[in-house]
Design a protein around this motif. Structure first.
Motif, PDB file in Angstrom:
ATOM      1  N   THR A  37      46.826   7.742  -7.917  1.00  0.00           N
ATOM      2  CA  THR A  37      45.746   7.651  -6.934  1.00  0.00           C
ATOM      3  C   THR A  37      46.333   7.844  -5.536  1.00  0.00           C
ATOM      4  OG1 THR A  37      45.964   5.241  -6.657  1.00  0.00           O
ATOM      5  CG2 THR A  37      44.375   6.000  -8.294  1.00  0.00           C
TER       6      THR A  37
ATOM      7  N   SER B  48      40.084  11.883 -11.615  1.00  0.00           N
ATOM      8  CA  SER B  48      39.205  11.122 -10.723  1.00  0.00           C
ATOM      9  C   SER B  48      37.949  10.678 -11.460  1.00  0.00           C
ATOM     10  CB  SER B  48      38.802  11.994  -9.538  1.00  0.00           C
ATOM     11  OG  SER B  48      37.747  11.395  -8.823  1.00  0.00           O
ATOM     12  N   ASN B  50      35.178  10.429 -10.147  1.00  0.00           N
ATOM     13  CA  ASN B  50      34.082  11.262  -9.640  1.00  0.00           C
ATOM     14  C   ASN B  50      34.001  12.611 -10.332  1.00  0.00           C
ATOM     15  OD1 ASN B  50      33.391   9.408  -7.686  1.00  0.00           O
ATOM     16  ND2 ASN B  50      34.827  10.279  -6.184  1.00  0.00           N
ATOM     17  N   ASN B  51      35.048  12.935 -11.074  1.00  0.00           N
ATOM     18  CA  ASN B  51      35.165  14.262 -11.648  1.00  0.00           C
ATOM     19  C   ASN B  51      34.146  14.452 -12.780  1.00  0.00           C
ATOM     20  OD1 ASN B  51      36.284  16.660 -12.750  1.00  0.00           O
ATOM     21  ND2 ASN B  51      38.189  16.107 -11.714  1.00  0.00           N
ATOM     22  N   THR B 126      40.660   4.535  -8.219  1.00  0.00           N
ATOM     23  CA  THR B 126      39.745   5.673  -8.123  1.00  0.00           C
ATOM     24  C   THR B 126      39.848   6.627  -9.312  1.00  0.00           C
ATOM     25  OG1 THR B 126      41.455   6.864  -6.889  1.00  0.00           O
ATOM     26  CG2 THR B 126      39.786   5.698  -5.597  1.00  0.00           C
ATOM     27  N   HIS B 127      40.898   6.462 -10.135  1.00  0.00           N
ATOM     28  CA  HIS B 127      41.162   7.411 -11.213  1.00  0.00           C
ATOM     29  C   HIS B 127      41.220   6.731 -12.584  1.00  0.00           C
ATOM     30  CE1 HIS B 127      42.029  10.029  -7.870  1.00  0.00           C
ATOM     31  NE2 HIS B 127      42.320  11.038  -8.669  1.00  0.00           N
ATOM     32  N   ASN B 163      39.449  15.254  -4.961  1.00  0.00           N
ATOM     33  CA  ASN B 163      39.561  14.360  -6.119  1.00  0.00           C
ATOM     34  C   ASN B 163      40.977  14.295  -6.700  1.00  0.00           C
ATOM     35  OD1 ASN B 163      36.951  13.496  -6.131  1.00  0.00           O
ATOM     36  ND2 ASN B 163      36.227  14.997  -7.631  1.00  0.00           N
ATOM     37  N   PRO B 165      44.875  13.258  -7.239  1.00  0.00           N
ATOM     38  CA  PRO B 165      45.635  12.055  -6.893  1.00  0.00           C
ATOM     39  C   PRO B 165      46.511  12.259  -5.663  1.00  0.00           C
ATOM     40  CG  PRO B 165      45.899  12.577  -9.234  1.00  0.00           C
ATOM     41  CD  PRO B 165      45.172  13.732  -8.599  1.00  0.00           C
TER      42      PRO B 165
END
Lengths: 225, 225
Positions: A37, B48, B50-51, B126-127, B163, B165
């Motif tokens: 991250t 991510s 969000n991916n 976040t990942h 997105n 890392p």
């Protein structure tokens, strides 16, 4: 179908991962260091459960990563990659600094280093994945290129140590053929295995001036295994 | 102290990671694909939350990895790295095969590919880290070199998508300076950001023949952001 050569197309760097403190530490050569991250910066490393350094990481909760430069001497790769810290103190005689957490950080042949505190440990069969929060990162040499696993394999003819995630036990894959006609020879200094089947040259046919591609030891330092 | 330039010394490859099935799939450019164990062969990827592809991986429990070659066209990097599959079907018009699990595998600009089934999913802020068991691996081109993140950054002047890392939000780090005197321009086609402060040349001073370093779009396809 699993083609092992396909896996060799995956790009990796080569690093010294260290752990411990000022009283005792250890390090090993790793090809699995990667950012997971960006915010906050967190990284993961993958370490064999058999690895002596894993014991220090579990005990202290900290580790460091030194990014090796392309021309890292074979002695350093042999010392950290093919010998065990259970047998001797790998950090003795090296240029070592201690981080904010007192973790040892190897500076020899290093372009950059990072210091981490472990925030999660993930089981993955024979290996552990340690996820670490970045405490500090320092660039030591902007100009030099990092050593990659590809360069080590292709240009320097290196192999993986048996604890590496990318290790291939060729003796297992080709046991029948190998046992009938080919032999292997181990470097007593660094553990490098000369495999006649892979190299296509009998060990006895190598010139006396031939030396271990990993640590530079003489041909006479090899024993049949 | 955290020196971001130190982190750029870590070597990564570049890959297309895909998931889904024959009815619908998606893929993205990843720099975090690495082997975690040799026996059995298991790999980890970092994705991510969000991916869009992460949704397919969670739903189907499978993913593929295509190892990109060094001269991968910018159109492919732009398509998979800087656009979202929520807006269009990234796989349409590409050369795609389907694996044993029906996962889509991109063959364009690929040296090798692998297919995985997810055995563990690890939270990392976040990942997500997906750990996959290798189902198959195929070498498509032995001779060509894989694309590395270093080559992409140094030779091809590329950046990380937001997105990734390894993404660095420079606008956050240098907000005051940037807001006072520098502007940024976004490629409407691929999302690439031209940052005047980083590039040291005003966008208006670039020749009209200048094109997006990622996807090749014209200068007129950029808007101020």
């Amino acid at each position: 179908m699993i083609e092992l050569e396909a896996l060799f197309k995956i790009t990796y760097g080569l690093f010294i991962v260290c752990s411990g403190d000022k009283s005792r530490g250890n390090g090993y050569i790793s090809n699995t260091v990667f950012q997971v991250t960006a915010d906050p910066p967190q990284f993961a490393i993958c370490c064999s459960k058999n690895n002596f350094t894993a014991e220090f990481i579990k005990k202290t909760g900290v580790f460091s990563v030194s990014v090796l430069e392309q021309e890292t001497p074979s002695e350093i790769l042999g010392r950290f990659g093919f010998k065990s810290g259970r047998d001797f103190n790998k950090l003795e005689g090296m240029s070592v600094k201690y981080g904010e957490t007192n973790v040892p950080i190897v500076l020899d042949s290093s372009l950059a280093y990072m210091e981490f505190s472990v925030i999660n440990t993930v089981e993955a069969g024979t290996h552990l994945i340690f996820i670490g929060k970045l405490i500090q990162s320092v660039l030591l040499d902007k100009a030099k290129e990092p050593l990659t696993y590809q360069y080590y394999r292709q240009v320097r003819n290196g192999t993986a140590s048996k604890n590496a995630p990318t290790y291939i036990d060729k003796s297992k894959l080709e046991a029948v053929k190998a046992s009938e006609s080919f032999e292997k020879y181990r470097c007593m200094c660094c553990g490098f295995i000369y495999n006649e089947e892979k190299e296509k040259i009998r060990f006895s046919e190598l010139p006396d001036s031939w030396t271990c591609p990993v640590c530079g030891s003489d041909k006479s330092d090899f024993i049949e295994v």
